[in-house]
Design a protein around this motif. Structure first.
Motif, PDB file in Angstrom:
ATOM      1  N   GLN A   3       8.918   1.080  10.922  1.00  0.00           N
ATOM      2  CA  GLN A   3       8.647   0.715   9.532  1.00  0.00           C
ATOM      3  C   GLN A   3       7.179   0.342   9.349  1.00  0.00           C
ATOM      4  O   GLN A   3       6.555   0.706   8.343  1.00  0.00           O
ATOM      5  CB  GLN A   3       9.537  -0.457   9.117  1.00  0.00           C
ATOM      6  CG  GLN A   3       9.438  -0.808   7.637  1.00  0.00           C
ATOM      7  CD  GLN A   3      10.393  -1.918   7.246  1.00  0.00           C
ATOM      8  OE1 GLN A   3      10.959  -2.590   8.108  1.00  0.00           O
ATOM      9  NE2 GLN A   3      10.579  -2.111   5.963  1.00  0.00           N
ATOM     10  N   LYS A   4       6.618  -0.337  10.346  1.00  0.00           N
ATOM     11  CA  LYS A   4       5.216  -0.738  10.251  1.00  0.00           C
ATOM     12  C   LYS A   4       4.287   0.474  10.265  1.00  0.00           C
ATOM     13  O   LYS A   4       3.328   0.533   9.489  1.00  0.00           O
ATOM     14  CB  LYS A   4       4.870  -1.697  11.397  1.00  0.00           C
ATOM     15  CG  LYS A   4       5.534  -3.058  11.278  1.00  0.00           C
ATOM     16  CD  LYS A   4       5.151  -3.951  12.446  1.00  0.00           C
ATOM     17  CE  LYS A   4       5.795  -5.327  12.328  1.00  0.00           C
ATOM     18  NZ  LYS A   4       5.452  -6.196  13.477  1.00  0.00           N
ATOM     19  N   ILE A   5       4.547   1.430  11.141  1.00  0.00           N
ATOM     20  CA  ILE A   5       3.672   2.607  11.187  1.00  0.00           C
ATOM     21  C   ILE A   5       3.817   3.418   9.906  1.00  0.00           C
ATOM     22  O   ILE A   5       2.845   4.050   9.441  1.00  0.00           O
ATOM     23  CB  ILE A   5       3.958   3.473  12.438  1.00  0.00           C
ATOM     24  CG1 ILE A   5       2.891   4.567  12.595  1.00  0.00           C
ATOM     25  CG2 ILE A   5       5.336   4.091  12.375  1.00  0.00           C
ATOM     26  CD1 ILE A   5       1.496   4.061  12.749  1.00  0.00           C
ATOM     27  N   LEU A   9       0.618   4.475   7.670  1.00  0.00           N
ATOM     28  CA  LEU A   9       0.347   5.856   7.267  1.00  0.00           C
ATOM     29  C   LEU A   9       0.307   5.989   5.751  1.00  0.00           C
ATOM     30  O   LEU A   9      -0.466   6.798   5.207  1.00  0.00           O
ATOM     31  CB  LEU A   9       1.400   6.794   7.857  1.00  0.00           C
ATOM     32  CG  LEU A   9       1.421   6.886   9.388  1.00  0.00           C
ATOM     33  CD1 LEU A   9       2.520   7.830   9.854  1.00  0.00           C
ATOM     34  CD2 LEU A   9       0.072   7.355   9.921  1.00  0.00           C
ATOM     35  N   LEU A  10       1.099   5.191   5.064  1.00  0.00           N
ATOM     36  CA  LEU A  10       1.071   5.207   3.599  1.00  0.00           C
ATOM     37  C   LEU A  10      -0.278   4.698   3.095  1.00  0.00           C
ATOM     38  O   LEU A  10      -0.843   5.253   2.135  1.00  0.00           O
ATOM     39  CB  LEU A  10       2.220   4.346   3.048  1.00  0.00           C
ATOM     40  CG  LEU A  10       2.550   4.543   1.563  1.00  0.00           C
ATOM     41  CD1 LEU A  10       2.998   5.973   1.296  1.00  0.00           C
ATOM     42  CD2 LEU A  10       3.643   3.552   1.142  1.00  0.00           C
ATOM     43  N   ILE A  11      -0.792   3.660   3.736  1.00  0.00           N
ATOM     44  CA  ILE A  11      -2.130   3.155   3.386  1.00  0.00           C
ATOM     45  C   ILE A  11      -3.179   4.233   3.638  1.00  0.00           C
ATOM     46  O   ILE A  11      -4.072   4.475   2.814  1.00  0.00           O
ATOM     47  CB  ILE A  11      -2.451   1.880   4.198  1.00  0.00           C
ATOM     48  CG1 ILE A  11      -1.558   0.718   3.740  1.00  0.00           C
ATOM     49  CG2 ILE A  11      -3.929   1.504   4.052  1.00  0.00           C
ATOM     50  CD1 ILE A  11      -1.642  -0.501   4.642  1.00  0.00           C
ATOM     51  N   ALA A  12      -3.075   4.882   4.789  1.00  0.00           N
ATOM     52  CA  ALA A  12      -4.033   5.937   5.135  1.00  0.00           C
ATOM     53  C   ALA A  12      -4.012   7.056   4.100  1.00  0.00           C
ATOM     54  O   ALA A  12      -5.068   7.513   3.636  1.00  0.00           O
ATOM     55  CB  ALA A  12      -3.706   6.497   6.527  1.00  0.00           C
ATOM     56  N   LEU A  13      -2.820   7.487   3.727  1.00  0.00           N
ATOM     57  CA  LEU A  13      -2.701   8.576   2.758  1.00  0.00           C
ATOM     58  C   LEU A  13      -3.235   8.152   1.391  1.00  0.00           C
ATOM     59  O   LEU A  13      -3.949   8.920   0.730  1.00  0.00           O
ATOM     60  CB  LEU A  13      -1.243   9.016   2.651  1.00  0.00           C
ATOM     61  CG  LEU A  13      -0.964  10.200   1.708  1.00  0.00           C
ATOM     62  CD1 LEU A  13      -1.719  11.446   2.180  1.00  0.00           C
ATOM     63  CD2 LEU A  13       0.537  10.473   1.633  1.00  0.00           C
ATOM     64  N   GLY A  14      -2.900   6.929   0.973  1.00  0.00           N
ATOM     65  CA  GLY A  14      -3.359   6.446  -0.326  1.00  0.00           C
ATOM     66  C   GLY A  14      -4.880   6.369  -0.409  1.00  0.00           C
ATOM     67  O   GLY A  14      -5.481   6.788  -1.411  1.00  0.00           O
ATOM     68  N   LEU A  15      -5.510   5.841   0.639  1.00  0.00           N
ATOM     69  CA  LEU A  15      -6.974   5.744   0.651  1.00  0.00           C
ATOM     70  C   LEU A  15      -7.619   7.126   0.637  1.00  0.00           C
ATOM     71  O   LEU A  15      -8.627   7.355  -0.046  1.00  0.00           O
ATOM     72  CB  LEU A  15      -7.439   4.965   1.881  1.00  0.00           C
ATOM     73  CG  LEU A  15      -7.150   3.462   1.878  1.00  0.00           C
ATOM     74  CD1 LEU A  15      -7.523   2.846   3.225  1.00  0.00           C
ATOM     75  CD2 LEU A  15      -7.912   2.768   0.759  1.00  0.00           C
ATOM     76  N   ALA A 120      -4.508   0.333  16.267  1.00  0.00           N
ATOM     77  CA  ALA A 120      -5.492   1.415  16.305  1.00  0.00           C
ATOM     78  C   ALA A 120      -5.290   2.364  15.124  1.00  0.00           C
ATOM     79  O   ALA A 120      -6.257   2.824  14.495  1.00  0.00           O
ATOM     80  CB  ALA A 120      -5.392   2.179  17.621  1.00  0.00           C
ATOM     81  N   ALA A 121      -4.032   2.660  14.811  1.00  0.00           N
ATOM     82  CA  ALA A 121      -3.739   3.521  13.664  1.00  0.00           C
ATOM     83  C   ALA A 121      -4.188   2.868  12.359  1.00  0.00           C
ATOM     84  O   ALA A 121      -4.712   3.545  11.467  1.00  0.00           O
ATOM     85  CB  ALA A 121      -2.249   3.831  13.610  1.00  0.00           C
TER      86      ALA A 121
END
Length: 443
Positions: A3-5, A9-15, A120-121
């Protein structure tokens, strides 16, 4: 942890989607297609040609082996899916950049643990340079993703390497090599080959990894009494053969195509010579300036192959006749490569330099701290800090720019994350000891 990853990844995609929309809106208002035009325009033209089924070449006279086809094929796929719209490419690259963050998580979990992989992610997800470069029509993001896949497979193949200071080998290596390991070895070569289709600079990692793979097996022989040295070396040699075979098989279609159009078996490109001369010639500054190419106009009298060889000859001749200047240029290029803030004038706003440096300096410092702590863990250091050293050496010869270090920064963040966790744990222990000491003093 799953759930954390997902949220990372949602943060990464949004940015990255936000960056894609911002860059696209800015360029449309300015009446431009590209933020960094030179390479981007060439890539975009090749992508459209591939999508239309036209010849893979640029300029007149045609340069047919100037670029590797990996990134143009990616652009062609975007054209097929979303039409000739640069916004479609930028959004597709946002997905690739997000996938790269996931690969960082997987590699970090394999080399250290899931907690390190997750942090790291997250660092990769919020890195200003990663986010900022993702929407640009350049190959760095796709190259980073393919590079990380090859590192993940290398980590699998190197899972039984001993530590340098290991006292036993039996727990980490047996004489039985399952078919899966041989398949992984072939996959390493294939993955390196796919990365080379995006950027050919990754080519030498295959033989380098094989040499280290055999060296670690030779080192481990001292710690086993159950597996004969000859058996171990033979099995690891077979794995290395499969790595090279996978690479050769992957690059074979491109090599055959190049032979058909040039009469020479070229596994990468015929742009190595001009790129080399760009970094080693009388007017070289460490930055890229290809004006000499148009001024010389060698293609008017030479084939593409002859032009490439001529520039290689000139570059090495300059280095041989001016060794001091060649060394000086190498140091300048390394400085440009690892500068904490952007080199290009269009990115030299004070606030942008501050943001980039504020992220870069602590993460590199933590990575160095953790590299010292893990100095006996060859597997971890090779696959996280190794790309940093590799690209530093390469671009000390060619030209230096922040964009060329970006793919190496992705795996380096695993060391940064491990260093941050180690520093946090040390601080907690220190604080607990101080509390105990203070409590003891009060009593």
């Amino acid at each position: 942890m799953k759930q954390k990853i997902f949220w990372v990844l949602l943060i990464a995609l949004g940015l990255r989607i936000g960056a894609a929309l911002s860059v696209h809106t800015y360029l449309e208002a300015a009446g431009r297609d590209f933020l960094i035009k030179g390479d981007a325009a060439g890539y975009w033209e090749l992508g459209q040609k591939l999508a239309a089924g036209e010849e893979f070449s640029l300029y007149t006279p045609p340069r047919r082996v100037m670029r590797m086809p990996g990134y143009p094929l990616f652009l062609a796929a975007s054209v097929k899916l979303g039409g000739k719209h640069l916004l479609s490419v930028r959004l597709l690259q946002a997905c690739v950049g997000t996938a790269a963050c996931w690969f960082v998580y997987l590699l970090g979990a394999m080399l250290v643990n899931e907690q390190t992989g997750l942090l790291a992610a997250f660092l990769a997800a919020v890195s200003p340079t990663f986010v900022g470069f993702t929407p640009l029509i350049l190959s760095e993001t796709l190259f980073a993703a393919t590079l990380l896949v090859s590192l993940i497979l290398m980590a699998k193949l190197a899972a039984r390497w001993p530590l340098i200071d290991a006292t036993t080998w039996d727990r980490q290596c047996t004489s039985d090599v399952p078919d899966r390991q041989l398949l992984v070895a072939f996959g390493v070569g294939v993955a390196i080959g796919f990365a080379c289709y995006v950027r050919p600079s990754w080519l030498l990692t295959a033989p380098l990894f094989c040499l280290i793979h055999l060296s670690m097996t030779w080192h481990g022989r001292k710690h086993t009494a159950t597996v004969r040295t000859g058996v171990m070396m033979a099995t690891k040699a077979l794995e290395c053969v499969l790595v090279i075979a996978g690479l050769a098989a992957t690059l074979a279609p491109w090599t055959i195509r190049n032979f058909q159009v040039t009469g020479h078996a070229i596994p990468t490109t015929l742009w190595v010579g001009p790129s080399l001369y760009d970094g080693l010639h009388p007017k070289a500054t460490g930055d890229s300036d290809m004006e000499f190419f148009e001024e010389d106009n060698l293609l008017a009298t030479m084939t593409e192959y002859e032009m490439d060889r001529e520039y290689r000859r000139r570059a090495w001749q300059f280095a041989e006749q001016n060794p001091g200047r060649a060394v000086e240029l190498g140091l300048i290029k390394i400085g440009r490569l690892w500068k904490p803030w952007p080199n290009a004038e269009q990115f030299r706003q004070w606030w942008l330099c501050l943001i980039v440096a504020a992220f870069f300096l602590p993460t590199v410092g933590l990575a160095f701290f953790e590299a010292v702590r893990r100095r006996f863990d060859v597997r971890c250091l090779l696959l996280t800090a190794g790309p940093v050293i590799y690209f530093t050496v390469i671009h000390s010869v060619f030209v230096g720019s922040i964009r060329y270090r970006l793919p190496a920064e992705y795996p380096l963040l695993i060391l940064s994350a491990a260093g941050a966790i180690a520093a946090r744990d040390w601080f907690r222990r220190r604080s607990a000891n101080l509390l105990v000491s203070c409590s003891g003093g009060d009593s």
